[in-house]
Write a protein that holds these residues in place. Structure first.
Motif, mmCIF file in Angstrom:
data_model
loop_
_atom_site.group_PDB
_atom_site.id
_atom_site.type_symbol
_atom_site.label_atom_id
_atom_site.label_comp_id
_atom_site.label_asym_id
_atom_site.label_seq_id
_atom_site.Cartn_x
_atom_site.Cartn_y
_atom_site.Cartn_z
ATOM 1 N N ASP A 1 0.782 -1.235 0.000
ATOM 2 C CA ASP A 1 0.000 0.000 0.000
ATOM 3 C C ASP A 1 0.818 1.292 0.000
ATOM 4 O OD1 ASP A 1 -2.444 -1.040 -0.262
ATOM 5 O OD2 ASP A 1 -3.063 -0.828 1.829
ATOM 6 N N GLY B 1 2.401 2.382 -2.512
ATOM 7 C CA GLY B 1 2.182 3.040 -3.799
ATOM 8 C C GLY B 1 2.991 2.537 -4.983
ATOM 9 N N LYS B 2 3.502 1.310 -4.903
ATOM 10 C CA LYS B 2 4.245 0.748 -6.038
ATOM 11 C C LYS B 2 3.429 0.746 -7.312
ATOM 12 C CE LYS B 2 4.461 -3.265 -4.424
ATOM 13 N NZ LYS B 2 3.928 -3.065 -3.081
ATOM 14 N N SER B 3 2.247 0.148 -7.234
ATOM 15 C CA SER B 3 1.460 -0.022 -8.458
ATOM 16 C C SER B 3 1.036 1.321 -9.020
ATOM 17 C CB SER B 3 0.244 -0.911 -8.192
ATOM 18 O OG SER B 3 0.674 -2.162 -7.700
ATOM 19 N N THR B 4 0.714 2.273 -8.137
ATOM 20 C CA THR B 4 0.327 3.613 -8.601
ATOM 21 C C THR B 4 1.517 4.294 -9.273
ATOM 22 O OG1 THR B 4 -1.186 3.723 -6.736
ATOM 23 C CG2 THR B 4 -0.744 5.785 -7.880
ATOM 24 N N GLN C 1 -3.639 0.754 -11.172
ATOM 25 C CA GLN C 1 -2.900 -0.492 -10.992
ATOM 26 C C GLN C 1 -3.034 -1.404 -12.216
ATOM 27 O OE1 GLN C 1 -5.155 0.365 -8.269
ATOM 28 N NE2 GLN C 1 -3.796 0.715 -6.564
ATOM 29 N N ASN D 1 6.859 8.651 -1.109
ATOM 30 C CA ASN D 1 5.617 8.840 -1.863
ATOM 31 C C ASN D 1 4.520 9.432 -0.976
ATOM 32 O OD1 ASN D 1 3.778 8.597 -4.021
ATOM 33 N ND2 ASN D 1 3.142 6.551 -3.343
ATOM 34 N N ASP E 1 1.518 14.452 -0.965
ATOM 35 C CA ASP E 1 0.305 15.279 -1.000
ATOM 36 C C ASP E 1 -0.571 15.074 0.243
ATOM 37 O OD1 ASP E 1 -2.106 13.189 -2.142
ATOM 38 O OD2 ASP E 1 -0.031 12.598 -2.443
ATOM 39 N N ALA F 1 2.737 9.904 -6.259
ATOM 40 C CA ALA F 1 2.436 9.047 -7.411
ATOM 41 C C ALA F 1 1.008 9.293 -7.869
ATOM 42 C CB ALA F 1 2.639 7.580 -7.048
ATOM 43 N N LYS F 2 0.150 9.614 -6.906
ATOM 44 C CA LYS F 2 -1.252 9.826 -7.236
ATOM 45 C C LYS F 2 -1.405 11.046 -8.151
ATOM 46 C CE LYS F 2 -5.693 10.171 -4.947
ATOM 47 N NZ LYS F 2 -6.315 10.223 -3.609
HETATM 48 P P1 GDP Z 1 1.008 -0.938 -3.606
HETATM 49 O O1 GDP Z 1 0.349 -1.924 -2.682
HETATM 50 O O2 GDP Z 1 2.347 -0.525 -3.092
HETATM 51 O O3 GDP Z 1 1.037 -1.389 -5.029
HETATM 52 O O4 GDP Z 1 0.134 0.393 -3.504
HETATM 53 P P2 GDP Z 1 -0.919 0.995 -4.511
HETATM 54 O O5 GDP Z 1 -0.266 1.630 -5.666
HETATM 55 O O6 GDP Z 1 -1.953 -0.049 -4.791
HETATM 56 O O7 GDP Z 1 -1.504 2.188 -3.611
HETATM 57 C C1 GDP Z 1 -2.138 1.966 -2.374
HETATM 58 C C2 GDP Z 1 -3.110 3.089 -2.090
HETATM 59 O O8 GDP Z 1 -2.404 4.331 -1.915
HETATM 60 C C3 GDP Z 1 -4.106 3.320 -3.224
HETATM 61 O O9 GDP Z 1 -5.347 3.630 -2.652
HETATM 62 C C4 GDP Z 1 -3.524 4.543 -3.950
HETATM 63 O O10 GDP Z 1 -4.515 5.289 -4.587
HETATM 64 C C5 GDP Z 1 -2.893 5.316 -2.804
HETATM 65 N N1 GDP Z 1 -1.770 6.159 -3.259
HETATM 66 C C6 GDP Z 1 -0.719 5.787 -4.014
HETATM 67 N N2 GDP Z 1 0.096 6.831 -4.241
HETATM 68 C C7 GDP Z 1 -0.441 7.896 -3.598
HETATM 69 C C8 GDP Z 1 -0.062 9.279 -3.464
HETATM 70 O O11 GDP Z 1 0.946 9.764 -3.983
HETATM 71 N N3 GDP Z 1 -0.877 10.065 -2.703
HETATM 72 C C9 GDP Z 1 -2.010 9.595 -2.120
HETATM 73 N N4 GDP Z 1 -2.742 10.444 -1.408
HETATM 74 N N5 GDP Z 1 -2.399 8.311 -2.243
HETATM 75 C C10 GDP Z 1 -1.643 7.472 -2.975
#
Ligand code: GDP
Ligand code: MG
Length: 558
Positions: A16, A18-21, A41, A132, A135, A164-165
């Protein structure tokens, strides 16, 4: 692409963070996917990944990026973050020269951040720390920078702060990939040497092997040999992942891509295998430790008429996930079934969920157990079993004390990161789980990293839930294999009205027999369907009853 214009990298992080994002943004920025689409993702292709918001299978994508007038080929390998899948992470890393280590600016370093960092560090990869979610209202990137400096010894100046968002500063990440990660060290003039770092099974095309080329070139029509099986294949197709398969004429050393060569199942494309050209044998690349199952459970069809359906579903699913081990098994009450081995509990749940969703099956799963060992006590027995140490994956086959010199239980080294206010409670929990403390440091003013040696069976069932609830969700946990230790183990039978129920047999540590026996009896009393007659529920070790509950007849509710 010249080798010096190629970068192979991976993104690693705690779940969570933010890798996939970040992967989505990198794909957009390089024009690999359309920016107008609502990309979420995109590399998480499986339904279970989308539902649980976690990445289970690593995915690969080739990106093209123009930097200072020069075109680069960047191969990105997205990896899962959860402990159960760290096997996938280390595999992916072997095809890379660097990683982006993503850390949430609010949560800071968590247990899997540490575990993943050390996987990359041991593989001698360049690590680019990326902070990451800057914001977020509660983001504190400066605090996280200091943690990174303290725990990983990486200067805080090296950190790139992004969202990343929103896409903030994501171009800096791509520039750092080019500037800080070295190109692969490969030789195109040498004969082909390709590493299989993943493989998937496609119903129509057979095995699709994901490969990283260390030496040489491979083209359609080439004859290749698997170093592992010595079988020869003709290459039907090669290509890059964009992130969907896109055929190319050739793949060159330094590239990451896929190869299809008429392999029938993923055991023919073993992860860690080396492929070379027929008549040009090469020294195989160092392979991987094979995935070791940590959790075993019995799986049975709810209805025996479903046996063949379930059998074919399990076969298909394990074609894609060679880390699941399968043994045939049977039980008096549940009929014919299997004993499956998984890398962890989440792995087991994900497998079960995929069986249900992708193959429409429903199953009974028995309580998970860990692989205990028994060292046999006499030469005669060793001859009979054909080994000195036997691994017990089914409690019903626990060998009697009279045959055994000693029993061994698997251990793991657990890492816990928590706000300091919960440290005391966590220590009490760990002690109750027979764990031994190895390490305690403050990673910043109010966060602590603890390391404990745990018997694996003490954490498989409800440790993580207990940890989460006593820390209001703030503590994180990860673990790695740490060998075996001698343990006084006993087999505990559960009896209903005096009859042993084979499916409920468990192995417990001697010191815990009473409390575990009592809990099991109480839980059974609550969960068994009401009966019209009285039922005695007993836990026994040998002939000795150690716990008892009685289910009395109750009048039907109004
Ligand atoms: P992963 O498990 O590392 O692949 O994480 P995800 O990319 O699935 O992101 C997990 C959650 O964090 C999701 O709800 C994303 O929308 C949120 N997220 C990712 N990057 C950011 C960011 O830069 N800012 C915010 N506010 N949320 C983010
Ligand atoms: Mg993900």
């Amino acid at each position: 692409f010249a080798v010096e214009d190629i970068r192979n990298f991976s993104i690693i992080a705690h779940v969570d963070h933010g890798k996939s994002t970040l992967a989505d943004r990198l794909l957009e920025l390089t024009g690999t996917i359309d920016k107008t689409k609502n990309n979420k993702q995109v590399l998480d292709k499986l339904q279970v990944e989308r539902e649980r918001g976690i990445t289970v299978k690593a995915q690969t994508a080739s990106l093209f990026y123009n930097f200072e007038g020069k075109e680069y080929l960047l191969n990105l390998i997205d990896t899962p973050g959860h402990v159960d899948f760290s096997y996938e992470v280390s595999r992916s890393l072997s095809a890379c020269q660097g990683v982006l280590l993503v850390v949430d600016a609010n949560e800071g370093i968590q247990a899997q951040t540490v575990a993943n960092f050390f996987l990359a560090f041991e593989a001698q990869l360049s690590v680019i720390p990326v902070i990451n979610k800057i914001d977020l209202k509660n983001a504190d990137p400066e605090r996280v920078e200091k943690q990174i400096e303290k725990v990983f010894d990486i200067p805080s100046n090296d950190c790139i702060k992004i969202s990343a968002k929103l896409g903030t500063n994501v171009e800096h990440v791509l520039q750092a990939v080019i500037e800080r990660i070295p190109p692969p060290k490969v030789h195109r003039k040498n004969p082909l040497r390709a590493l299989v770092f993943d493989s998937t099974f496609d119903q129509y095309r057979g095995v699709i092997a994901n490969v990283a080329l260390f030496d040489g070139v491979v083209s359609k029509g080439d004859k290749i040999v698997s170093a592992h099986t010595q079988k020869t294949y003709e290459v039907n197709e090669v290509g890059v992942l964009n992130p969907n398969e896109q055929p190319t004429l050739k793949l060159y050393a330094g590239q990451v891509g896929y190869l299809i060569a008429g392999m029938k199942d993923v055991t023919e494309a073993q992860i860690g295998d080396t492929l070379y050209l027929h008549n040009h044998p090469v020294e195989p690349l160092p392979g991987f430790k094979s995935a070791k199952p940590m959790v075993f459970a019995g799986m049975y069809p709810i209805d025996q008429s479903e046996y063949n359906n379930l059998k074919s579903a399990i076969e298909k699913l394990t074609l894609n996930d060679s880390s699941v081990t399968v043994h045939r098994d049977s039980s008096l009450a549940l009929g014919a079934g299997w004993r499956l081995g998984f890398l962890g509990l989440l792995h087991m749940e994900v497998f079960n969920q995929r069986l249900e969703q992708e193959y429409n099956t429903s199953v009974v799963l028995t309580t998970p157990t860990v692989p205990y060992k028994a060292v046999l006590s006499s030469a005669k027995l060793i001859k009979e079993y054909r080994e000195k140490e036997i691994t017990i994956i089914n409690p019903a086959q626990f060998p009697d004390k009279s045959k055994v010199a000693e029993y061994l239980e698997p251990l793991v080294l657990g890492t816990i990161i928590t706000p300091d206010e919960y440290t005391g409670k966590i220590m009490v929990l760990c002690q109750a789980r027979r764990a031994v403390q190895k390490h305690l440091i403050f990673i910043d003013q109010n966060r602590v990293m603890l390391k404990y040696l745990f018997p694996l069976n003490e954490i498989v069932v409800d440790f993580y839930d207990s940890l989460k609830s006593l820390s209001s969700g703030y503590a994180s946990f990860d673990y790695e294999d740490a060998g075996y230790q001698t343990a006084e183990l006993v087999k505990m039978d559960i009896l209903l009205n005096g009859n042993i129920v084979e499916e409920l047999v468990t192995i417990v540590h001697k010191d815990k027999a009473y409390s575990v026996g009592k809990t099991i009896c109480e839980r059974l009393k609550d969960s068994l369907p009401r009966q019209l007659f009285e039922i005695a529920i007993q836990a026994a070790i040998g002939n000795k009853i150690i716990a008892r509950e009685t289910m009395v007849v109750t009048s039907p509710e109004k």
